[in-house]
Write an enzyme that holds these catalytic residues in place. Structure first.
Site, PDB file in Angstrom:
ATOM      1  N   GLY A  45       5.033 -30.978 -60.093  1.00  0.00           N
ATOM      2  CA  GLY A  45       5.151 -30.798 -58.643  1.00  0.00           C
ATOM      3  C   GLY A  45       4.814 -31.995 -57.790  1.00  0.00           C
ATOM      4  CD  GLU A 100      -1.644 -29.935 -57.844  1.00  0.00           C
ATOM      5  OE1 GLU A 100      -0.499 -30.445 -57.917  1.00  0.00           O
ATOM      6  OE2 GLU A 100      -2.085 -29.150 -58.692  1.00  0.00           O
ATOM      7  CG  ASP A 101       2.400 -29.349 -56.200  1.00  0.00           C
ATOM      8  OD1 ASP A 101       1.206 -29.040 -56.432  1.00  0.00           O
ATOM      9  OD2 ASP A 101       3.350 -28.846 -56.828  1.00  0.00           O
ATOM     10  CG  ASP A 104      -1.402 -20.614 -53.815  1.00  0.00           C
ATOM     11  OD1 ASP A 104      -1.541 -20.203 -52.660  1.00  0.00           O
ATOM     12  OD2 ASP A 104      -0.815 -19.947 -54.688  1.00  0.00           O
ATOM     13  CB  THR A 105      -5.697 -19.412 -56.261  1.00  0.00           C
ATOM     14  OG1 THR A 105      -5.412 -20.241 -57.394  1.00  0.00           O
ATOM     15  CG2 THR A 105      -4.614 -18.377 -56.080  1.00  0.00           C
ATOM     16  N   GLY A 106      -6.609 -22.521 -55.703  1.00  0.00           N
ATOM     17  CA  GLY A 106      -7.623 -23.529 -56.034  1.00  0.00           C
ATOM     18  C   GLY A 106      -8.028 -23.513 -57.498  1.00  0.00           C
ATOM     19  CB  THR A 108      -4.381 -25.513 -60.656  1.00  0.00           C
ATOM     20  OG1 THR A 108      -3.593 -24.327 -60.801  1.00  0.00           O
ATOM     21  CG2 THR A 108      -3.805 -26.616 -61.523  1.00  0.00           C
ATOM     22  CE  LYS A 132       1.429 -21.298 -50.422  1.00  0.00           C
ATOM     23  NZ  LYS A 132       1.992 -20.377 -51.450  1.00  0.00           N
ATOM     24  CG  PHE A 153       6.718 -19.335 -53.136  1.00  0.00           C
ATOM     25  CD1 PHE A 153       5.590 -19.312 -53.958  1.00  0.00           C
ATOM     26  CD2 PHE A 153       7.854 -19.990 -53.585  1.00  0.00           C
ATOM     27  CE1 PHE A 153       5.595 -19.934 -55.202  1.00  0.00           C
ATOM     28  CE2 PHE A 153       7.877 -20.612 -54.828  1.00  0.00           C
ATOM     29  CZ  PHE A 153       6.746 -20.580 -55.631  1.00  0.00           C
ATOM     30  CG  ASP A 160       8.887 -25.069 -59.712  1.00  0.00           C
ATOM     31  OD1 ASP A 160       7.697 -25.310 -59.408  1.00  0.00           O
ATOM     32  OD2 ASP A 160       9.207 -24.309 -60.656  1.00  0.00           O
TER      33      ASP A 160
HETATM   34  P1  IMP Z   1      -3.405 -22.707 -57.568  1.00  0.00           P
HETATM   35  O1  IMP Z   1      -4.050 -22.856 -58.917  1.00  0.00           O
HETATM   36  O2  IMP Z   1      -3.223 -21.281 -57.200  1.00  0.00           O
HETATM   37  O3  IMP Z   1      -4.103 -23.505 -56.490  1.00  0.00           O
HETATM   38  O4  IMP Z   1      -1.926 -23.187 -57.691  1.00  0.00           O
HETATM   39  C1  IMP Z   1      -1.617 -24.457 -57.950  1.00  0.00           C
HETATM   40  C2  IMP Z   1      -0.195 -24.596 -58.424  1.00  0.00           C
HETATM   41  O5  IMP Z   1       0.619 -23.433 -58.204  1.00  0.00           O
HETATM   42  C3  IMP Z   1       0.449 -25.685 -57.617  1.00  0.00           C
HETATM   43  O6  IMP Z   1       0.167 -26.948 -58.170  1.00  0.00           O
HETATM   44  C4  IMP Z   1       1.899 -25.309 -57.694  1.00  0.00           C
HETATM   45  O7  IMP Z   1       2.470 -25.832 -58.872  1.00  0.00           O
HETATM   46  C5  IMP Z   1       1.909 -23.809 -57.752  1.00  0.00           C
HETATM   47  N1  IMP Z   1       2.137 -23.223 -56.410  1.00  0.00           N
HETATM   48  C6  IMP Z   1       1.244 -22.635 -55.590  1.00  0.00           C
HETATM   49  N2  IMP Z   1       1.796 -22.242 -54.443  1.00  0.00           N
HETATM   50  C7  IMP Z   1       3.098 -22.612 -54.510  1.00  0.00           C
HETATM   51  C8  IMP Z   1       4.213 -22.506 -53.595  1.00  0.00           C
HETATM   52  O8  IMP Z   1       4.138 -22.004 -52.452  1.00  0.00           O
HETATM   53  N3  IMP Z   1       5.393 -23.000 -54.048  1.00  0.00           N
HETATM   54  C9  IMP Z   1       5.549 -23.588 -55.268  1.00  0.00           C
HETATM   55  N4  IMP Z   1       4.531 -23.721 -56.148  1.00  0.00           N
HETATM   56  C10 IMP Z   1       3.317 -23.236 -55.775  1.00  0.00           C
HETATM   57 MG    MG Z   2       1.292 -28.238 -59.225  1.00  0.00          MG
END
Ligand code: IMP
Ligand code: MG
Length: 177
Positions: A45, A100-101, A104-106, A108, A132, A153, A160
């Site tokens: 991403g 990082e792109d 979201d939840t954090g 990752t 987010k 989203f 993607d």
């Molecule tokens: P997290 O672990 O929930 O913070 O998510 C991290 C990963 O989920 C990001 O690096 C993205 O690859 C994917 N992701 C989260 N939200 C989106 C979105 O709105 N569109 C596309 N990919 C997302």
């Molecule tokens: Mg990502």
């Protein structure tokens, strides 16, 4: 008609995106002057963001990429993170900037920061293009952010939906298939 027209609406256009990235680049240039900077881009991403950001930083730097998988598919995170491809050099003693792109939840980023800190770098900071906050499930320190967005989203500029739309030059809202 462009291939994405029916499914994607523009949220952050190319000009706004690129001008914010140049701003971040100028800020990073000041803050990392005199340090050995390594950008750690998260595949896939953040590829577009990492390469544009790198070109807007007026300092010598090195690039590393790390592959992570936190998705089974669809639009919801599973919480399970795996390293699918690791960096190529030792990270000890380096000033790491994780690129990082989106956070979201954090979950990752939390996993990745713990993993990188265990390799004894000189410092680790986080630069995310998008945040987010509405969906945060864990506190992640974000040092640099491009844009804060609502709970929608998004696709494009690396992001993607089912591996599609990464090549859009803007950030768009995915409206459904
Ligand atoms: P997290 O672990 O929930 O913070 O998510 C991290 C990963 O989920 C990001 O690096 C993205 O690859 C994917 N992701 C989260 N939200 C989106 C979105 O709105 N569109 C596309 N990919 C997302
Ligand atoms: Mg990502």
């Amino acid at each position: 008609m462009a291939f994405f027209d029916q499914q994607v609406g523009v949220l952050i256009d190319e000009q706004k995106l690129q001008s914010r990235i140049r701003e971040l680049g100028r800020q990073l240039t000041e803050e990392y002057r005199g340090k050995e900077l390594t950008l750690v881009g998260v595949l896939k991403g953040s590829v577009f963001f990492t390469t544009d950001l790198a070109r807007s930083i007026d300092l010598p730097l090195t690039l590393e990429f790390l592959g992570l998988s936190s998705y089974q598919g669809g639009t919801e995170t599973t919480g399970e993170v795996r390293i699918t491809s690791d960096v190529t050099k030792p990270m000890a003693g380096k000033h790491l900037l994780v690129v990082e792109d989106i956070i979201d939840t954090g979950l990752t980023m939390k996993f990745l920061l713990e993993n990188l800190r265990a390799r004894n770098p000189a410092s680790v900071k986080v630069c995310t293009l998008l945040e987010k906050p509405a969906r945060a499930r864990t506190q992640v320190p974000i040092d640099y952010r491009g844009f804060v967005i609502d709970d929608v989203f998004v696709v494009g500029y690396g992001l993607d939906y089912g591996e599609r739309f990464r090549n859009l030059p803007f950030i768009g809202v995915f409206r459904g298939s």
